[in-house]
Design an enzyme around this catalytic site. Structure first.
Site: not given
Ligand code: ADP
Length: 159
Positions: A17, A41, A90, A128
């Protein structure tokens, strides 16, 4: 003034990030890092903890501001006057989700453009979820997160 918003869960903020934030801060006059609710989430850190961590991690970046929202990102972008939404990519696996999200945001407001920055070399594996997994199983995470994140894990683990 070109303003962008970089939304995410930041549960916790990682060096992946940070890399996106640093690069976006060179492309835009102001970058609002927006700690958002992701309804899909269940977060490990509370919204307050995530905001505090992101603020500490970004304190040396003069044109970066940290905000929190429970509203839609497009609405928050309009509120702060941002005309771009920054997202990171990514791997191909991110693409499908991000492409759909960008289309949904475009449907809501055609004047707000989604801008993708690809992960820098060597940072694409940092997420994360990986950080939380590493921490849980005792793998060293210090090279992968801003220094303040460690203290937040230690505090949480004492609770
Ligand atoms: P969300 O729950 O909205 O996906 P995340 O905090 O997981 O929030 O991620 C926010 C954004 O940052 C997403 O666009 C994600 O693809 C991107 N991102 C996360 N990790 C990296 C990384 N290592 N390199 C580049 N982009 C990343």
């Amino acid at each position: 003034m070109r303003k962008a918003i970089y939304p995410g869960s930041f549960d916790p903020i990682t060096n992946g990030h940070m890399d996106i934030i640093g690069r976006a801060s060179r492309l835009f006059d102001t970058v609002y890092v927006c700690v958002a609710q992701n309804l899909n989430k269940v977060p490990y850190f509370t919204l307050e903890e995530r905001v505090a961590m992101v603020k500490e991690a970004c304190q040396e970046l003069p044109n970066v501001e940290v905000i929190a929202t429970e509203a839609l990102v497009v609405e928050t972008a309009r509120r702060v006057g941002a005309t771009a939404i920054v997202r990171g990519l990514r791997a191909v696996t991110d693409f499908e989700y991000e492409f759909q999200l960008a289309a949904a945001n475009e449907y809501m407001d055609k004047n707000i453009e989604t801008v993708f920055l690809t992960a820098s070399a060597g940072k694409g594996f940092i997420s994360s979820s990986t950080i939380k997994e590493f921490r849980r199983f005792g793998t060293e995470i210090r090279p992968l997160v801003p220094p303040c994140v460690i203290a937040y894990f230690e505090k949480k683990e004492r609770e």
